[in-house]
Design an enzyme around this catalytic site. Structure first.
Site, PDB file in Angstrom:
ATOM      1  N   HIS A   1       0.869  -1.166   0.000  1.00  0.00           N
ATOM      2  CA  HIS A   1       0.000   0.000   0.000  1.00  0.00           C
ATOM      3  C   HIS A   1       0.906   1.216   0.000  1.00  0.00           C
ATOM      4  CE1 HIS A   1      -3.756   2.246   0.985  1.00  0.00           C
ATOM      5  NE2 HIS A   1      -2.869   3.107   1.411  1.00  0.00           N
ATOM      6  N   CYS A   2       0.803   2.007  -1.045  1.00  0.00           N
ATOM      7  CA  CYS A   2       1.729   3.129  -1.184  1.00  0.00           C
ATOM      8  C   CYS A   2       1.058   4.417  -0.729  1.00  0.00           C
ATOM      9  CB  CYS A   2       2.146   3.255  -2.650  1.00  0.00           C
ATOM     10  SG  CYS A   2       3.411   4.499  -2.904  1.00  0.00           S
TER      11      CYS A   2
END
Lengths: 464, 158
Positions: free
Chosen positions: A187-188
């Site tokens: 998850h960026c």
């Protein structure tokens, strides 16, 4: 009249308009909603479901701001000098890179990363039935992993308690977005979205083009200051003439380290057909030298791996954001008595009964907060709800909280025993008692359910 | 035994849902979309094994075609990259085209083979490509007294 049975049929096999008057009256009272409006994960939707983001968009505005500001300063302050002294292609190249970076970033942020929709109640019940084979009546934690063979290698599939299914290989549940994502990478926060199967190529394009852009701007700014100071001025004087260049230099200098590093890392991942998640966990490199510890998904050829990951076919989005929620979602209590008793086994009965009856009854209580993704189980088991007694409140209270705290430790909002509800824990407890009072003409609050007692496999609803 | 329905319309109006069977994914060859061809016991009395296996194998072939990594997919990928992926907004990808073919195939199978036997296949895309859901219907007229089992004989022809 028989709305419940029609739910099971693929809507595309039906004629276009619903045929029953009851359906039409329901439709009039209930506004037709799109599926994104009742999506259970933590995502935000824009443009009527066309664009989606994680609920916490993280630092996406900062990322965009940095890129736009740096490029803006570059075009405004450095390009005139460089065009005059060098070539007109410098701003052209910078513009192309800037456009590519921005578009890749927007694609990465706004695309569905490969979210898996949650299992329907019937599917979940079917899986549950398959898990519990021993038939023991004493409580035991049911096994929640399944081993399968992929390319002659043993891989463990984990059961996702939120999504009620065994996760496919390479799928992971993102706690920030509360979704299972296929080929989950990470998850960026910079991008404000998960990076998974569907948007990994956009993410990779973004970081590669951003590496080029930052390196290019860095080089151009250095060249600019050098050229200025070569014309008989000192370095300090050159900087004073073009202070924006310093800002750009600082931003680019710090970005280059991280972006180039990230690009290199992801190039390695692409070449070996790995995800960040797998690499960090050491899924395939734990037992080096052992025969059966290789990556079963790798094609053992760098070029094939790269092409498969980046140039493979674009899979479709599985969550159908813009589809319409079927109009049979909110079945009124009046139709409950008309519904025929389904032919399920007792085990499934009880499970579907509690699970789906709760769904229906919760919907009646919380009519504005109806999760709309589980049409199948609800109405046809509602008559059983007339028979299933409401459980005494004290015994229900600890269970959901125990379930929720154990299974959703990473999640701040505990999920009650319905699948898709976003209501809080107190709603789940409150909804059971008043909901049962609504459904039952004369509720017997004290009688505990024998059905539930005999089937501990219901556990995944009531207990971990 | 087998309830005879002549088409999907009749199925809807005269039958009630009895059970659902879920055909799970087969991951033996990786993450490509493929379903198990194992014949579920609930369908033993409903449909011939060969018909069922044919359906699943054809679906598997469709999905293999959609996910094939070869010349056309590379071309699509490279073209998409050079246009900053904006081409995805304009054209229909190969996968989407194959999905349409699959939808038509399932519709055709339902009408010709499954509905007359009281079964309906749900397109896997509606279930997140996790399962092929097969709904088993019983003839309503003969199933009033049934309880608990999906192997109720509902042999009254309409």
């Amino acid at each position: 009249m028989r709305n419940c049975e029609y739910q099971q049929i693929d809507p595309r096999t039906l004629t276009v308009t619903p045929s029953t008057a009851q359906n039409q009256t329901e439709k009039k009272s209930q506004p037709v909603r799109r599926k994104w409006e009742v999506f259970p994960g933590k995502n935000r939707f824009f443009c009527d479901g066309r664009i989606m983001l994680a609920r916490q968009s993280g630092v996406l505005p900062l990322t965009l701001g940095l890129i736009v500001v740096t490029c803006g300063l570059f075009f405004a302050f450095d390009c005139p000098f460089l065009v005059h002294h060098l070539t007109v292609f410098i701003p052209v190249i910078a513009a192309v890179l800037f456009v590519f970076v921005t578009i890749s970033l927007l694609w990465t942020s706004f695309t569905d990363p490969g979210i898996l929709p949650r299992a329907t109640p019937d599917e979940a019940a079917d899986i549950e039935k398959q898990i519990d084979t021993s038939g023991s009546s004493t409580y035991r934690p049911p096994p929640r992993t399944k081993e399968i063979l992929i390319n002659q290698q043993v891989v463990k599939l984990k059961y996702c308690f939120t999504c009620k299914m065994f996760r496919p290989p390479r799928t992971s549940h993102c706690s920030l977005c509360d979704n299972c994502v296929e080929r989950f990478d990470h998850h960026c926060p910079w991008v404000g979205n998960c990076v998974g199967k569907r948007n990994y190529r956009f993410f990779y394009s973004f970081i590669i083009s951003l590496s080029f852009l930052t390196s290019f701007i860095f080089g151009c700014v250095i060249t600019h200051i050098t050229l200025r100071s070569q014309a008989g001025k000192s370095l300090v004087q050159s900087i004073q003439e073009s202070p924006a260049s310093v800002v750009e230099l600082v931003i680019c200098f710090f970005s280059i380290w991280s972006i180039l590093g990230l690009s290199g890392f992801h190039t390695y991942l692409v070449a070996s057909n790995l995800t960040t998640n797998e690499d960090i966990k050491g899924s395939w490199s734990g037992k080096r030298g052992a025969e059966d510890s290789g990556n079963p998904y790798s094609y053992n050829n760098i070029i094939t791996n790269c092409c498969a990951t980046l140039c493979g076919p674009m899979p479709p989005s599985l969550i159908d954001r813009r589809g319409f929620v079927p109009p049979d979602e909110a079945v009124p209590a009046a139709s409950a008595s008309e519904i025929e008793l389904p032919l399920f086994t007792a085990k499934n009965d009880a499970h579907r009964c509690t699970q789906s009856t709760k769904d229906v009854l919760e919907r009646m209580v919380h009519s504005s907060d109806i999760p709309g993704l589980c049409p199948h189980g609800a109405p046809k088991t509602t008559p059983l709800g007339l028979e299933v007694p409401s459980l005494p409140a004290p015994s229900m209270e600890p269970s959901p909280s125990a379930l929720c705290s154990q299974q959703h430790a990473h999640q701040p909002a505990p999920l009650p025993c319905t699948q898709f509800s976003r209501s809080r824990e107190k709603d789940s407890v409150q909804s059971i008692n008043p909901a049962f009072r609504l459904a039952l003409p004369s509720p017997s609050l004290s009688r505990t359910s024998l059905i539930l007692g005999d089937t501990p496999d219901i556990g995944f609803v009531l207990r971990p | 035994m087998i309830c005879h329905f002549h088409n999907l319309q009749e199925l809807r109006h005269s039958a009630s849902l009895a059970n659902k069977v879920f055909i799970q994914r087969d991951y033996s060859e990786g993450t490509t979309c493929k379903f198990q061809t194992k014949f579920p016991i609930e369908l033993e009395s409903r449909i011939e094994r060969t018909l069922f296996e044919d359906t699943v194998k054809t679906l598997n072939n469709f999905y293999a075609e959609a996910e094939k990594i070869g010349g056309q997919s590379y071309l699509e990928g490279c073209l998409a990259c050079t246009t900053a992926y904006l081409i995805f907004l304009c054209i229909e990808t190969r996968y989407e085209k194959v999905l349409k073919k699959i939808a038509n195939y399932i519709q055709e199978q339902n009408e010709k083979i499954y509905a007359p036997r009281g079964l309906v296949i749900t397109d896997p895309i509606e279930r997140g490509m996790r399962v092929i859901e097969i709904s088993i219907y019983e003839d309503r007229g003969s199933c009033g007294s049934s309880s608990g089992s999906s192997s109720v004989s509902g042999s009254t022809a309409r």
